[in-house]
Design a protein around this motif. Structure first.
Motif, PDB file in Angstrom:
ATOM      1  N   ALA A 174     -11.708   0.735   8.687  1.00 34.91           N
ATOM      2  CA  ALA A 174     -11.400   0.792   7.255  1.00 34.91           C
ATOM      3  C   ALA A 174     -10.234   1.751   6.999  1.00 34.91           C
ATOM      4  CB  ALA A 174     -12.627   1.252   6.484  1.00 34.91           C
TER       5      ALA A 174
ATOM      6  N   GLU B 187     -14.206  -4.867  -8.297  1.00 38.67           N
ATOM      7  CA  GLU B 187     -14.794  -4.083  -7.204  1.00 38.67           C
ATOM      8  C   GLU B 187     -16.075  -4.730  -6.678  1.00 38.67           C
ATOM      9  OE1 GLU B 187     -15.274  -0.041  -8.577  1.00 38.67           O
ATOM     10  OE2 GLU B 187     -13.291  -0.089  -9.514  1.00 38.67           O
TER      11      GLU B 187
ATOM     12  N   ASP C 136     -10.077  -0.355   2.012  1.00 38.95           N
ATOM     13  CA  ASP C 136      -9.790  -1.678   2.562  1.00 38.95           C
ATOM     14  C   ASP C 136     -10.282  -1.721   4.009  1.00 38.95           C
ATOM     15  OD1 ASP C 136      -8.911  -4.232   2.423  1.00 38.95           O
ATOM     16  OD2 ASP C 136      -6.797  -3.771   2.818  1.00 38.95           O
ATOM     17  N   GLY C 137     -10.484  -2.919   4.530  1.00 37.79           N
ATOM     18  CA  GLY C 137     -10.742  -3.066   5.953  1.00 37.79           C
ATOM     19  C   GLY C 137     -12.201  -2.999   6.380  1.00 37.79           C
TER      20      GLY C 137
ATOM     21  N   LYS D 182      -8.274   4.020   3.681  1.00 39.89           N
ATOM     22  CA  LYS D 182      -8.524   4.538   2.332  1.00 39.89           C
ATOM     23  C   LYS D 182      -7.301   5.351   1.933  1.00 39.89           C
ATOM     24  CE  LYS D 182     -11.961   7.544   0.162  1.00 39.89           C
ATOM     25  NZ  LYS D 182     -13.153   8.352   0.446  1.00 39.89           N
TER      26      LYS D 182
ATOM     27  N   GLN E 174     -16.964  -2.027  -3.815  1.00 40.82           N
ATOM     28  CA  GLN E 174     -16.046  -1.251  -2.989  1.00 40.82           C
ATOM     29  C   GLN E 174     -14.892  -0.781  -3.855  1.00 40.82           C
ATOM     30  OE1 GLN E 174     -14.906  -3.188   0.754  1.00 40.82           O
ATOM     31  NE2 GLN E 174     -12.784  -2.672   0.325  1.00 40.82           N
TER      32      GLN E 174
ATOM     33  N   TYR F  56     -15.587  -4.812   7.002  1.00 40.10           N
ATOM     34  CA  TYR F  56     -15.989  -6.208   7.090  1.00 40.10           C
ATOM     35  C   TYR F  56     -17.441  -6.339   7.515  1.00 40.10           C
ATOM     36  CZ  TYR F  56     -15.079  -5.936  12.158  1.00 40.10           C
ATOM     37  OH  TYR F  56     -15.086  -5.589  13.482  1.00 40.10           O
TER      38      TYR F  56
ATOM     39  N   ASN G 256      -9.323   1.617  -3.645  1.00 41.13           N
ATOM     40  CA  ASN G 256      -8.464   2.307  -2.673  1.00 41.13           C
ATOM     41  C   ASN G 256      -8.986   2.183  -1.241  1.00 41.13           C
ATOM     42  OD1 ASN G 256     -10.654   3.926  -3.274  1.00 41.13           O
ATOM     43  ND2 ASN G 256      -9.561   5.831  -2.885  1.00 41.13           N
TER      44      ASN G 256
END
Lengths: 602, 303
Positions: free
Chosen positions: A599, A320, A584-585, A601, A579, A587, A582
């Motif tokens: 993002a 993470e 993502d995305g 989730k 992070q 940046y 679960n």
């Protein structure tokens, strides 16, 4: 007896009234003096270049919170829980000058351009990349039809208003200087709006990074009616409570100061269809211990600080934990007018500084102080910075020394330089020397365990040649003042770039720069280098129309700077984050801006 | 009593004035300034800001200007972020007071009960265990206690969130804030209760056949309250104004952390305002304490 009691009480109450002012945290009641230990660093916004390590003396408690492995997940899939920093000073993009505030701005305002998840500059409210005139000074930008969060149409005039507001001296915006590249019509910027959705911007001279500037938060538009409805005597008040009009992916729905902020999706955002996250909830805290605990408890999905003591146990161990590249350099600076250089020639003083540069064991600092895989610096302009001519500025042959080899291995070279500067050495027989005449320095830093640890490492390095360096750590505010005014011999420094061009690093040192802490060109010491040439060179770089030649001039400027030895680059900044698996995305850009709207989730 | 109160209020005004003057000049004497930033503010912006906030004027004049504004009820705006100070202070205080008020209540009620129990069971198990825990409570710094609570109840047991944007938990911060004053009140109550239990009037009451609970609550406890009240007045004022440590650990936007941050930022207007606010609160608390004496022991006069 009673009278006496009353008079005693009177005196006591007055005394209490008096002491109530200053020392509340030390007085009788709560946990004694220890109160102060917790969070002297306080406000994280203040310290944008804090990467050398956390500032918390009281990290200790969280050490046991070893939930890192089986992370507790938060499953509100429409809401992202985030901590970036404590209470932001300004949400007004014109007045914000912190990276954390910039992150809030990019998620709730939209400019002409933005960055996508590959770091590429892409149109946001502009329809396309700008049309640039042949001489590179006239930019024509076409705008999409878009709306403010209250449904008002957003036009080119909004940009003109907002940009002129930034350069208005009454606004007192820290970043007003970014607009210096745009030509002026009297007091106003030379920006024409032939129609509601076209802007024609005239620059003073070609600027290779102007597109980047148009993606910088200070260039975001603000809603004129909202701004003017608030107290205009004090700029920025319109965005000090939730509910103000903006034009980005999210609007601020509620703001519990120093506790939390709730941003909700803006249905009028031009790209609302692609915004995947419904709400962003920010924890407003700079307390590493609390932040890390909240993350481990599953109350947060994304954090960008962890207690310093935890970094080594997370980096490379916990999936993470992640590292982002930043454009910036952590360095040490000398005050070139300091009395320790008195009686030396310019060359001798430079040799003394260069010798100390060679003594610094950068690899040790990176591994034991930085701890998150920073790259040891062998130049002032950071690795990965563009050169303004389509390439990267820093090439393999532009290093000023071997950053992996400096330290104990370079003692002989450093000694030789000192000898050329008029010093003599006596071998103590145990790999150390005594220097004559004696050299005593004081290293100035702000409080912060990382900064002090880096200083201690250098203290040992310098001791190899018998140089005695003491470390003085000061309250943040006092430190800034002393450093700015040149009340130091050697001090910790750092700079995170605002835009991707070497000039952003090199213009720090012109003699009229407020960030020229090294006092280059500012003092009257005979040992300080003549700096008029550098000022002239920077001016030439700003005005040059040939971008290929400009790259050479930038290299020349960096050469000149490094030749003085006034700066000792230590490492290039990076940025850590954690992070949940679960999520993502999310940046980020190399300037530290983080984008949450796309993002996901689950 | 009336004359006394008037005298007290006048004295309070004088001491608040002194507090403000000392704070103003000391604050300006410490190095640093409100516009210092890592990325330096431009000279022009700095000039505009100093002019706007009168910082370009001599110190004496600045102080007189400040007094004038205060006389008009104008607390000014924060130099750091331009927020209206009166709003800032009242909304931060509302948070601290809600939290502190509950903590003070818990501390007083539990402190009196535990103290009485300890006095009545002197040297037996309840007394011994109470003494043990109060010693612990007074010895443990609040940041240790707060961190410990966070670790046990939020991380290990998961009973409370560490932070929540929708329903912040007040239970742990109240415990963290109340343990020390509770322990202190317990000890004070116990000591003075033991003292009054040995007094003649208690023995007389017992001899007259007054029920045990009445002896304790009406005769013994009432007289034992005087030292407790002396402590409670300033304690309440103090606890209402918040604790930076507890606020930071539990992410609570109270007055305690605002005060500390204002000093770090050299936010002169905010420092002045918070100091003044705390001074007034302290003076009022002391006044109320004095009135409480009179209520508890009518023999006390203020002449």
């Amino acid at each position: 007896m009673k009278k006496k009691l009353v008079s005693v009480l009177l005196v006591a109450s007055m005394a209490l009234g008096l002491t109530a002012c200053g020392n509340k945290d030390n007085s009788a009641n709560s946990g004694a003096g220890a109160d102060n230990a917790g969070n002297a660093g306080g406000n994280a916004n203040v310290e944008s270049t804090e990467a050398a390590g956390g500032d918390d003396a009281a990290d200790a408690g969280a050490d046991n919170a070893d939930n890192a492995g089986g992370s507790t997940l938060n499953t509100d899939t429409g809401i992202l829980y985030i901590n970036l920093a404590s209470e932001p000073d300004y949400l007004d993009p014109a007045l914000n000058s912190s990276v954390d505030g910039g992150c809030l701005a990019v998620n709730s305002f939209a400019g002409l351009y933005t960055y996508d998840n590959t770091g590429a500059l892409v149109p946001q409210l502009a329809t396309d990349m700008p049309e640039v005139s042949d001489d590179g000074t006239v930019y024509t930008v076409k705008l999409k039809e878009s709306q403010w969060s209250n449904g008002d149409p957003l036009t080119a005039q909004d940009f003109v208003y907002s940009w002129n507001r930034v350069i208005n001296p009454d606004t007192a915006a820290d970043y007003a200087y970014l607009f210096d590249v745009i030509a002026r019509n009297g007091d106003a910027l030379a920006v024409e709006t032939p129609d509601d959705y076209t802007m024609v911007i005239t620059l003073n001279s070609p600027c290779p990074y102007f597109n980047d500037l148009m993606a910088f938060p200070t260039f975001f538009p603000v809603h004129q009616a909202t701004v003017e409805a608030a107290d205009t005597e004090v700029p920025g008040t319109w965005a000090q409570e939730a509910g103000f009009v903006c034009n980005g992916a999210y609007t601020l729905q509620s703001w519990n100061h120093n506790e939390s902020m709730v941003y909700v999706k803006n249905p009028n955002y031009y790209d609302a269809a692609n915004v995947t996250m419904d709400e962003l909830h920010f924890m407003l805290s700079a307390d590493d211990t609390a932040i890390y605990a909240a993350y481990n408890a599953g109350d947060l999905d994304y954090i960008d600080s962890v207690p310093t003591d935890e970094i080594s146990s997370l980096n490379g161990v916990n999936p993470e934990f992640g590292i982002l590249d930043n454009l910036g350099t952590y360095y040490v600076g000398f005050n070139v007018n300091d009395p320790i250089f008195d009686g030396k020639t310019v060359e001798e003083a430079a040799k003394m500084r260069q010798a100390m540069n060679l003594l610094v064991d950068r690899q040790f600092i990176v591994e034991n102080v930085g701890q998150s895989g920073q790259v040891a610096a062998d130049s002032f302009v950071p690795l990965g910075m563009a050169d303004g001519n389509g390439g990267e500025f820093k090439q393999a042959d532009t290093s000023y020394y071997d950053a992996t080899a400096t330290g104990a291995g370079m003692v002989e070279e450093a000694k030789a330089l000192f000898e050329e500067a008029g010093f003599t050495f006596t071998d103590n027989g145990d790999n150390t020397y005594t220097i004559d005449p004696a050299l005593n320095l004081t290293y100035l830093t702000n409080d912060g365990s990382g900064h002090i640890a880096a200083a201690e490492s250098m203290q040992q390095d310098f001791a190899l040649l018998g140089i005695n360096m003491e470390i003085e750590s000061e309250d943040w505010n006092v430190f800034l003042e002393n450093r700015k005014n040149g009340n130091f011999t050697i001090a910790r420094e750092g700079w995170l770039a605002d835009y991707n061009d070497p000039i952003n690093m090199l213009e720090l040192f012109t003699s009229d720069s407020g960030n020229n802490d090294m006092q280059l060109g500012k003092g009257s010491s005979d040992a300080a280098p003549d700096w008029a040439d550098y000022d002239a060179l920077i001016k030439e770089i700003r005005n040059t129309t040939d971008f290929a030649a400009r790259v050479d001039l930038l290299h020349q400027a960096e050469d000149m700077l490094m030749e003085t030895g006034a700066v000792i680059p230590l490492y290039y900044y990076n940025d850590i984050y954690m992070q949940k698996p679960n999520v993502d995305g999310i940046y980020a850009t190399v300037f530290g801006m983080k984008y949450f709207m796309y993002a996901t989730k689950n | 009593m009336g004359r006394y109160l008037i005298k007290r209020v006048l004295l309070a005004v004088v001491s608040i004035f002194i507090v403000s003057a000392i704070t103003f000049f000391v604050m300006n004497a410490i190095p640093g300034g409100p516009f210092n930033k890592e990325k330096a503010t431009s000279a022009e912006a700095q000039r505009v800001l100093e002019e706007r906030y009168n910082l370009d004027k001599p110190l004496g004049e600045q102080y007189v200007l400040w007094l004038k504004n205060m006389a008009h009820g104008d607390w000014g705006v924060s130099l750091h972020n331009g927020r209206d100070i009166w709003n800032e202070i009242t909304s931060r205080f509302a948070v601290s007071a809600r939290l502190g008020g509950m903590a003070a209540l818990v501390a007083i009620v539990l402190g009196l009960i535990l103290g009485s129990i300890a006095a009545l069971t002197r040297n037996r198990l309840p007394d011994r265990s109470i003494v043990f825990f109060t010693t612990l409570g007074t010895a443990m710094p609040s940041f240790v206690l707060a961190t410990l609570l966070l670790l046990i109840f939020c991380l290990k047991l998961g009973w409370f969130p560490v932070w929540s944007s929708s329903s912040p938990n007040y239970v742990l911060p109240i415990i963290a804030l109340s343990v020390y004053p509770m322990a202190y009140i317990t000890r004070l109550t116990k000591t003075s209760m033991l003292d009054s239990l040995g007094q003649d009037y208690v023995r007389t009451a017992k001899a007259k056949g007054v029920p045990g609970w009445k002896v304790i609550f009406k005769h013994a406890l009432r007289n034992a309250l005087i030292p407790v009240v002396t402590y409670v007045g300033p304690m309440v004022a103090y606890i209402l104004t918040g604790s930076m440590v507890v606020e930071n650990i539990f992410t609570i936007g109270g007055l305690g952390s605002t005060f500390v941050t204002s000093i770090t930022n050299r936010d002169y207007t905010l420092i002045m305002a918070v100091t003044l606010f705390l001074a007034i609160l302290m003076v009022v608390a002391n006044l109320l304490t004095d009135i409480a004496y009179k209520l508890i022991d009518p023999r006390i006069t203020f002449e």
